[in-house]
Design a protein around this motif. Structure first.
Motif, PDB file in Angstrom:
ATOM      1  N   VAL A 148       0.841  -1.204   0.000  1.00 13.10           N
ATOM      2  CA  VAL A 148       0.000   0.000   0.000  1.00 13.10           C
ATOM      3  C   VAL A 148       0.878   1.257   0.000  1.00 13.10           C
ATOM      4  N   VAL A 149       1.958   1.249   0.772  1.00  8.52           N
ATOM      5  CA  VAL A 149       2.874   2.395   0.799  1.00  8.52           C
ATOM      6  C   VAL A 149       3.476   2.617  -0.587  1.00  8.52           C
ATOM      7  N   LEU A 150       3.906   1.542  -1.241  1.00  7.32           N
ATOM      8  CA  LEU A 150       4.484   1.677  -2.583  1.00  7.32           C
ATOM      9  C   LEU A 150       3.452   2.134  -3.612  1.00  7.32           C
ATOM     10  N   SER A 200       1.438   6.222  -7.134  1.00  6.05           N
ATOM     11  CA  SER A 200       0.221   6.892  -7.617  1.00  6.05           C
ATOM     12  C   SER A 200       0.003   8.277  -7.007  1.00  6.05           C
ATOM     13  N   ARG A 201       0.982   8.793  -6.303  1.00  7.93           N
ATOM     14  CA  ARG A 201       0.912  10.144  -5.733  1.00  7.93           C
ATOM     15  C   ARG A 201      -0.259  10.328  -4.762  1.00  7.93           C
ATOM     16  N   HIS A 202      -0.246   9.560  -3.702  1.00  6.80           N
ATOM     17  CA  HIS A 202      -1.204   9.675  -2.586  1.00  6.80           C
ATOM     18  C   HIS A 202      -2.632   9.235  -2.930  1.00  6.80           C
ATOM     19  N   SER A 203      -2.781   8.285  -3.826  1.00  7.12           N
ATOM     20  CA  SER A 203      -4.142   7.863  -4.182  1.00  7.12           C
ATOM     21  C   SER A 203      -4.778   6.942  -3.148  1.00  7.12           C
ATOM     22  N   HIS A 232       9.064  15.364  -5.127  1.00 10.78           N
ATOM     23  CA  HIS A 232       8.748  15.823  -3.777  1.00 10.78           C
ATOM     24  C   HIS A 232       7.582  15.070  -3.130  1.00 10.78           C
ATOM     25  N   TYR A 233       7.735  13.781  -3.025  1.00 11.34           N
ATOM     26  CA  TYR A 233       6.756  12.959  -2.306  1.00 11.34           C
ATOM     27  C   TYR A 233       6.917  13.213  -0.821  1.00 11.34           C
ATOM     28  N   SER A 234       5.834  13.508  -0.128  1.00  8.68           N
ATOM     29  CA  SER A 234       5.914  13.703   1.319  1.00  8.68           C
ATOM     30  C   SER A 234       5.408  12.446   2.022  1.00  8.68           C
ATOM     31  N   LEU A 235       6.217  11.968   2.947  1.00 10.06           N
ATOM     32  CA  LEU A 235       5.835  10.778   3.707  1.00 10.06           C
ATOM     33  C   LEU A 235       4.698  11.122   4.659  1.00 10.06           C
ATOM     34  N   SER A 236       3.715  10.267   4.696  1.00  6.62           N
ATOM     35  CA  SER A 236       2.593  10.426   5.615  1.00  6.62           C
ATOM     36  C   SER A 236       3.090  10.283   7.053  1.00  6.62           C
TER      37      SER A 236
END
Length: 138
Positions: free
Chosen positions: A28-30, A35-38, A101-105
Motif C-alpha cells: 500500500v505504501v508503494l 500513484s501520488r497519494h491515491s 517531492h513525495y511527502s511521507l505520511s
C-alpha cells in the motif's frame, strides 16, 4: 511438551500474520508512492492494525523467552528494520532524484518509529534475559 507445541503453533501464527500485514502495508505504501497519494486514506487503519499485530507478535515472543517456552529457532527482527529502512530511504531518494517531492505520511513515519521501538525493546529484553540466564547457570 504440550505447552511447547502450543507455543510453536501460536508463534508461527503470529509470525505469518505479522509477515502478511507487513507485506500488505508495504505494498500500500508503494502504491501510494507510485500513484501520488491515491490510497493514503488507508494508512491510518492499516498502521493501527499493523502496529497491534507486530506488538502482539513481539510481545508473545518475549513472554515465551522469559518463561522458557521458546523453541531453538531464530527469526531476527533486524529484517523488519532493514526492509522498512530500505523502503523509506529508497522512496526518499527516488523522490529527490526525480524532483517529485513525495511527502511521507505521518502514519508511515509513526509505523517506522514503532518498528524501531519494538525492535529496540525486544533487543533490550533479550540482553537482560541472557544476563539473567548466565547468572542462573553460574
Amino acid at each position: 511438551m504440550r505447552e511447547k507445541i502450543q507455543t510453536v503453533f501460536f508463534e508461527n501464527f503470529w509470525r505469518y500474520l505479522t509477515n502478511a500485514w507487513t507485506i500488505l502495508f508495504m505494498i500500500v505504501v508503494l502504491v501510494d508512492f507510485i500513484s501520488r497519494h491515491s490510497v493514503d486514506y488507508l494508512f491510518t487503519p492499516l498502521s493501527i492494525m499493523y502496529g497491534a499485530i507486530l506488538s502482539l507478535f513481539v510481545g508473545t515472543k518475549e513472554f515465551d523467552r522469559w518463561y522458557d517456552l521458546r523453541g531453538p529457532r531464530r527469526h531476527p527482527g533486524e529484517v523488519f528494520v532493514i526492509v522498512w529502512s530500505a523502503l523509506l530511504v529508497g522512496m526518499l531518494v527516488v523522490s529527490w532524484i526525480s524532483h517529485e517531492h513525495y511527502s511521507l505520511s505521518q502514519d508511515i513515519v509513526s509505523v517506522y518509529i514503532m518498528v524501531l521501538t519494538v525492535f529496540a525493546l525486544s533487543q533490550s529484553s533479550k540482553r537482560v534475559y541472557k544476563m539473567k540466564y548466565k547468572m542462573k547457570k553460574g
